[in-house]
Design an enzyme around this catalytic site. Structure first.
Site, mmCIF file in Angstrom:
data_model
loop_
_atom_site.group_PDB
_atom_site.id
_atom_site.type_symbol
_atom_site.label_atom_id
_atom_site.label_comp_id
_atom_site.label_asym_id
_atom_site.label_seq_id
_atom_site.Cartn_x
_atom_site.Cartn_y
_atom_site.Cartn_z
ATOM 1 N N CYS A 177 0.842 -1.185 0.000
ATOM 2 C CA CYS A 177 0.000 0.000 0.000
ATOM 3 C C CYS A 177 0.884 1.245 0.000
ATOM 4 O O CYS A 177 2.090 1.168 0.197
ATOM 5 C CB CYS A 177 -0.907 -0.003 1.221
ATOM 6 S SG CYS A 177 -1.904 -1.510 1.385
ATOM 7 N N ARG A 204 1.283 1.684 -6.070
ATOM 8 C CA ARG A 204 1.518 0.718 -5.001
ATOM 9 C C ARG A 204 0.231 0.023 -4.569
ATOM 10 O O ARG A 204 0.272 -0.950 -3.803
ATOM 11 C CB ARG A 204 2.132 1.426 -3.794
ATOM 12 C CG ARG A 204 3.492 2.025 -4.037
ATOM 13 C CD ARG A 204 4.017 2.696 -2.783
ATOM 14 N NE ARG A 204 4.253 1.710 -1.741
ATOM 15 C CZ ARG A 204 5.404 1.093 -1.539
ATOM 16 N NH1 ARG A 204 6.441 1.359 -2.319
ATOM 17 N NH2 ARG A 204 5.544 0.221 -0.567
ATOM 18 N N TRP A 212 -3.801 -1.753 -1.480
ATOM 19 C CA TRP A 212 -3.818 -3.005 -2.250
ATOM 20 C C TRP A 212 -4.238 -4.089 -1.267
ATOM 21 O O TRP A 212 -3.537 -4.385 -0.317
ATOM 22 C CB TRP A 212 -2.441 -3.298 -2.832
ATOM 23 C CG TRP A 212 -2.386 -4.503 -3.721
ATOM 24 C CD1 TRP A 212 -2.659 -4.563 -5.057
ATOM 25 C CD2 TRP A 212 -2.011 -5.831 -3.337
ATOM 26 N NE1 TRP A 212 -2.481 -5.840 -5.523
ATOM 27 C CE2 TRP A 212 -2.090 -6.647 -4.483
ATOM 28 C CE3 TRP A 212 -1.630 -6.421 -2.128
ATOM 29 C CZ2 TRP A 212 -1.792 -7.991 -4.470
ATOM 30 C CZ3 TRP A 212 -1.336 -7.780 -2.106
ATOM 31 C CH2 TRP A 212 -1.420 -8.536 -3.273
ATOM 32 N N ASN A 216 1.113 -0.178 5.949
ATOM 33 C CA ASN A 216 1.555 -0.995 4.826
ATOM 34 C C ASN A 216 2.258 -2.214 5.408
ATOM 35 O O ASN A 216 3.177 -2.079 6.210
ATOM 36 C CB ASN A 216 2.518 -0.207 3.934
ATOM 37 C CG ASN A 216 3.099 -1.049 2.811
ATOM 38 O OD1 ASN A 216 2.470 -1.991 2.334
ATOM 39 N ND2 ASN A 216 4.306 -0.720 2.398
ATOM 40 N N GLY A 217 1.827 -3.412 5.013
ATOM 41 C CA GLY A 217 2.426 -4.638 5.528
ATOM 42 C C GLY A 217 1.360 -5.658 5.878
ATOM 43 O O GLY A 217 0.195 -5.533 5.474
ATOM 44 N N GLU A 237 9.517 -13.533 -19.879
ATOM 45 C CA GLU A 237 9.218 -12.148 -19.530
ATOM 46 C C GLU A 237 8.161 -11.573 -20.468
ATOM 47 O O GLU A 237 7.256 -10.830 -20.033
ATOM 48 C CB GLU A 237 10.506 -11.323 -19.578
ATOM 49 C CG GLU A 237 10.333 -9.820 -19.522
ATOM 50 C CD GLU A 237 9.811 -9.299 -18.192
ATOM 51 O OE1 GLU A 237 9.661 -8.070 -18.064
ATOM 52 O OE2 GLU A 237 9.530 -10.117 -17.271
ATOM 53 N N LYS A 252 4.434 -10.114 -19.320
ATOM 54 C CA LYS A 252 3.906 -8.784 -19.617
ATOM 55 C C LYS A 252 2.532 -8.857 -20.263
ATOM 56 O O LYS A 252 1.642 -8.064 -19.950
ATOM 57 C CB LYS A 252 4.871 -8.015 -20.519
ATOM 58 C CG LYS A 252 6.098 -7.526 -19.821
ATOM 59 C CD LYS A 252 5.751 -6.534 -18.714
ATOM 60 C CE LYS A 252 6.855 -6.411 -17.702
ATOM 61 N NZ LYS A 252 7.013 -7.550 -16.806
ATOM 62 N N GLU A 264 0.122 -9.689 -17.511
ATOM 63 C CA GLU A 264 -0.043 -8.618 -16.525
ATOM 64 C C GLU A 264 -0.944 -7.501 -17.017
ATOM 65 O O GLU A 264 -1.798 -7.013 -16.256
ATOM 66 C CB GLU A 264 1.325 -8.018 -16.179
ATOM 67 C CG GLU A 264 2.178 -8.867 -15.270
ATOM 68 C CD GLU A 264 3.505 -8.200 -14.959
ATOM 69 O OE1 GLU A 264 3.886 -8.206 -13.785
ATOM 70 O OE2 GLU A 264 4.149 -7.665 -15.888
ATOM 71 N N HIS A 275 7.483 -31.488 -25.260
ATOM 72 C CA HIS A 275 7.222 -32.261 -24.051
ATOM 73 C C HIS A 275 5.915 -31.846 -23.386
ATOM 74 O O HIS A 275 5.816 -31.801 -22.166
ATOM 75 C CB HIS A 275 8.395 -32.105 -23.081
ATOM 76 C CG HIS A 275 9.685 -32.595 -23.634
ATOM 77 N ND1 HIS A 275 10.043 -33.922 -23.671
ATOM 78 C CD2 HIS A 275 10.718 -31.925 -24.227
ATOM 79 C CE1 HIS A 275 11.226 -34.058 -24.231
ATOM 80 N NE2 HIS A 275 11.660 -32.851 -24.582
ATOM 81 N N LYS A 307 2.920 -2.384 -7.428
ATOM 82 C CA LYS A 307 4.283 -2.223 -7.922
ATOM 83 C C LYS A 307 5.316 -2.858 -7.001
ATOM 84 O O LYS A 307 6.167 -3.627 -7.433
ATOM 85 C CB LYS A 307 4.583 -0.732 -8.088
ATOM 86 C CG LYS A 307 5.978 -0.430 -8.615
ATOM 87 C CD LYS A 307 6.117 -0.892 -10.044
ATOM 88 C CE LYS A 307 7.450 -0.521 -10.642
ATOM 89 N NZ LYS A 307 7.631 -1.126 -11.964
#
Length: 618
Positions: A2, A27, A80, A106-107, A491, A495, A498, A514, A613
């Site tokens: 957050c 965040r 968040w 935050n946490g 990667e 993206k 996301e 496979h 983030k």
């Protein structure tokens, strides 16, 4: 994950807090709230949604007279969700039973259920589903409001009962004219102005007002008043802390005419490569100079194995770094998901070093991996982008990315900067071992040319946007590559997932037979990375296998490759470079492709759903 902002000083707190929350919204952005102290009264507003919704609600209260807007002390939060769905009741700030204490957090409080049950037996009434609310009630329990009892004392007592992580900012009606902050595991810093102080989760909320910051360390409390601040440990031992200077400007966190931060940050790749290598490349010596590791240079030369721990995009950069370090430095490398590092009981050997990679320098899982290694006496190194971050402080040595602030939730330029730094580290370690002057010089000179080659790739954006339009309605993708480019393929798939919410699987191309080949049909295209390198022929064979099963192929290849052009349905060509450096170029079309598909699908590119983030909770 957050965002926290607080202000105490001589200006109106309200616009400063709201502006700071906007800058921290990456965040977390499912709900938000603000609390303001006005003499012996308080104002609080919480909403579900974005900070713009909070701002609109506050403006309505200003117009109606419910809030004067001239108060000089307040705290704010953008959330968040971890515990409890996004609702007004679950939004921060949280209060005690009598709404005399206001707190943002935050946490994660891991033992919140036990504490809640104990407090309920004491008569406390809870109004949310969050873990955070127990903090407000615990502070109330320790804060009698009697003469001599201070808010900071109550917070220190509360912290001793907490298991988990927290960065908090608190004010109380019964101990006015101060904000008290504390942290354990979650970032928190104090911006120091002239007769005013700003608290925030990171510098982007502060830089507009001051470049002077003080970083709070774990298990420390900061007491902020209009006439000054003090820092102590939880046991009330005074702490002397130097003021740091932020090295970037507010303009670096603006969009500069781009429609989204993500697109701006993709286009910053040439500058990022240049900044990450500036002053570090010794072209005539075929070597690198890395001041951040000079203090442990002798120990590094003797390292027998490197373990890299990272998460998400940083993990994929680490996988590419493994190829670099093993091929050119001759050092065995193991790459671990930081989120699983502690849970398989890692076995360290004499001569090991742990390298942690994190854009923010605050990633909770990566921090725990670091602390596990430090507890075992292992040499620890870090690659981080944020100066003064927890990882930067706790590692034995490290290298800064110098990529500047990254605002978009989906990381792009951090990946580019991490690969640049890993190249420099591989070059330095290689030259300490068996890497020749001739090939070291070749790597150094090619890296120096890479910014202009990256600019040539970015000039292909219109063509890449046209390809994206062709596939915008596709719901499934395979991303394939080999050697240096299979982590790049991973990667690229990440993206796409996301920011466009399309299902995408990244695989080493040799693994396709496979199992994943069963997915191939006309509705599941493959994005194949096929630059002209040591595994080129094998990748072409994979493309042939896809075509034989009716699959469509988008390919990234090297300029002038007619053979690839004849096999793929769509091609994107990058300049020729060294095999080890090719992911620095192949990543850019992958980013642009994902970006344009997300825009075409109407997605919120900079703030994808469910993401934040800086992942500061496990």
């Amino acid at each position: 994950m957050c965002g926290i902002v607080g202000y105490i000083g001589k200006q109106s707190a309200l616009p400063i807090i709201l502006d700071g929350l906007k800058r921290l919204e990456y965040r977390g952005y499912d709900s938000g709230g603000i609390a303001i102290l006005d003499e012996d009264a308080s104002y609080q507003k919480k909403v579900v949604g974005r900070i713009r919704d909070l701002e609109q609600a506050v403006q309505e209260d200003l117009r109606s007279g419910k809030l004067k807007g001239q108060t000089t002390l307040g705290i704010g939060h953008t959330r968040w969700a971890t515990h409890g769905t996004p609702t007004t009741a679950n939004a921060h700030p949280h209060t005690d039973c009598h709404s005399r204490i206001f707190l943002v957090h935050n946490g994660i409080i891991e033992n919140h259920a036990f504490i809640r049950s104990a407090l309920e037996r004491e008569g406390h009434r809870f109004s949310s589903q969050t873990d955070t609310e127990v903090l407000a009630h615990l502070i109330e329990q320790h804060f009698s409001g009697e003469p001599g009892t201070t808010l900071e004392h109550a917070i220190a007592q509360t912290a001793h009962h907490i298991k988990g992580t927290f960065g908090i900012a608190v004010f109380a009606l019964d101990d006015p004219d101060k904000i008290v902050v504390a942290r354990r595991g979650s970032p928190l810093l104090i911006g120091v102005g002239e007769g005013e102080y700003i608290i925030a989760s990171d510098a982007s909320a502060i830089i507009k007002h001051t470049k002077q910051v003080v970083y709070l360390h774990d298990n420390e409390i900061g007491i902020l008043k209009p006439d000054g601040y003090t820092i102590t440990t939880l046991d009330r031992e005074p702490v002397e802390r130097a003021i740091d200077q932020i090295e970037w400007d507010i303009e670096e966190s603006q969009k500069d005419g781009f429609p989204h931060f993500m697109l701006k940050e993709i286009f910053e790749a040439p500058q990022v490569i240049e900044n990450s290598s500036r002053g570090r490349l010794l072209l005539e010596e075929g070597n690198a100079k890395l001041g951040g590791i000079e203090a442990v240079a002798d120990k590094l030369r003797a390292v027998r194995r490197i373990i890299i721990a990272a998460c998400g995009t940083s993990y994929y950069a680490a996988l590419i770094g493994r190829y670099m370090l093993e091929e050119y430095a001759g050092i065995p490398v193991v790459v671990e998901h930081a989120s699983e590092f502690r849970y398989h009981k890692p076995i360290f050997q004499e001569g090991d070093a742990l390298l942690v990679v994190s854009q923010s320098g605050e990633t909770a899982d990566t921090l725990e991996a670091l602390r596990e290694a430090k507890a075992k006496g292992v040499l620890t190194l870090g690659i981080v982008n944020v100066v003064g971050s927890t990882i930067a402080r706790e590692t034995d040595a490290g290298i800064y990315n110098h990529a500047g602030p990254e605002i978009a939730v989906a990381s792009t330029k951090a990946f580019v900067s991490q690969l640049t730094v890993l190249t420099l580290l591989s070059l330095w370690l290689g030259r300490q071992h068996n890497l020749s002057f001739v090939f070291g010089t070749r790597i150094a000179k090619e890296l120096a040319l890479l910014p202009q080659k990256a600019a040539r790739v970015l000039a292909l954006e219109p063509a890449i946007a046209a390809i994206a339009k062709t596939y915008a309605d596709t719901e499934h993708f395979l991303y394939l590559g080999r050697k240096y480019n299979w982590p790049a393929a991973m990667e690229g798939a990440l993206k796409l997932k996301e920011i466009s919410y399309i299902h995408a699987e990244g695989y080493p191309a040799g693994e396709m037979k496979h199992g994943p080949i069963a997915l191939i049909n006309e509705r599941c295209p493959s994005f194949v990375l096929a630059p002209s390198d040591s595994v080129y022929e094998k990748v072409l064979s994979n493309i042939e296998e896809i075509r034989a099963r009716g699959g469509r192929v988008i390919a990234i290849g090297t300029e002038g490759d007619r053979r690839l052009a004849s096999l793929a349905d769509d091609c994107i060509f990058i300049p020729r470079t060294l095999e080890m450096l090719s992911p620095l170029l192949t990543a850019l079309p992958l980013y642009l492709f994902a970006y344009h598909i997300a825009v075409l699908r109407g997605c919120d590119v900079d703030k994808p759903r469910n993401l934040a983030k800086s992942v500061t909770v496990e």
